[in-house]
Design an enzyme around this catalytic site. Sequence first.
Site, PDB file in Angstrom:
ATOM      1  N   PRO A  18       0.790  -1.228   0.000  1.00  0.00           N
ATOM      2  CA  PRO A  18       0.000   0.000   0.000  1.00  0.00           C
ATOM      3  C   PRO A  18       0.829   1.288   0.000  1.00  0.00           C
ATOM      4  CG  PRO A  18       0.062  -0.896   2.203  1.00  0.00           C
ATOM      5  CD  PRO A  18       0.782  -1.882   1.318  1.00  0.00           C
ATOM      6  N   CYS A  19       1.479   1.557  -1.127  1.00  0.00           N
ATOM      7  CA  CYS A  19       2.284   2.770  -1.218  1.00  0.00           C
ATOM      8  C   CYS A  19       1.430   4.028  -1.064  1.00  0.00           C
ATOM      9  CB  CYS A  19       3.068   2.789  -2.531  1.00  0.00           C
ATOM     10  SG  CYS A  19       2.068   2.544  -4.006  1.00  0.00           S
ATOM     11  N   HIS A  20       0.131   3.910  -1.303  1.00  0.00           N
ATOM     12  CA  HIS A  20      -0.746   5.068  -1.121  1.00  0.00           C
ATOM     13  C   HIS A  20      -0.835   5.471   0.348  1.00  0.00           C
ATOM     14  CE1 HIS A  20      -3.424   1.622  -0.505  1.00  0.00           C
ATOM     15  NE2 HIS A  20      -4.233   2.419   0.165  1.00  0.00           N
TER      16      HIS A  20
END
Length: 191
Positions: free
Chosen positions: A150-152
């Site tokens: 989950p780079c967001h």
Amino acid sequence: MNDEAATTAAVAAEPGFALFDTAIGTCALAWGPRGLIGVQLPEENGEAATRARMGRRFPDLTEAVPPESAQKAVAAIQALLQGAPDDLGDIELDMSRVSEFHQRIYAIARRIPPGQTRTYGEIAAELGDKGLSRAVGQAMGHNPFAPVVPCHRVLAAGNKPGGFSAGGGALTKLRMLDIEGARPNGMASLF
């Protein structure tokens, strides 16, 4: 399905890729014998652009019906992008194409629960060197598994969005955080 049966099914499945609809647009994933080898968030120009991007990323793969393990990943990603609080931690990723350093960063990012965020600097500090903040940001920008990794949920200093390499850029990042109910710095929803 037990672990042995799952492994046998994954090995038996031919590598390939598939597109699927989500609340934020057409996503895609690619699989191989050891798990997912890539996940793609929507491209700005729609399904054809997402398909073309997968063709560039995985020129040796063909579009196909995903095996059961990939179908489960599709369902979990679709649910996450509709607001389900799933951390996608049970999705098997084949990290053989990812450097050991990036694997360490992605492992830390995968522990960030939906609705929460961390900064590049916080992840760098967990790696043992706050000076690695820029390297963490670069790893997030090259993340081949978004949103499973989950780079967001990883923000710039001061909880600012920072960059985002998916179609729509930082606006897509903020939209995904909004879907999860995350409110960096207590900001109100933009959507």
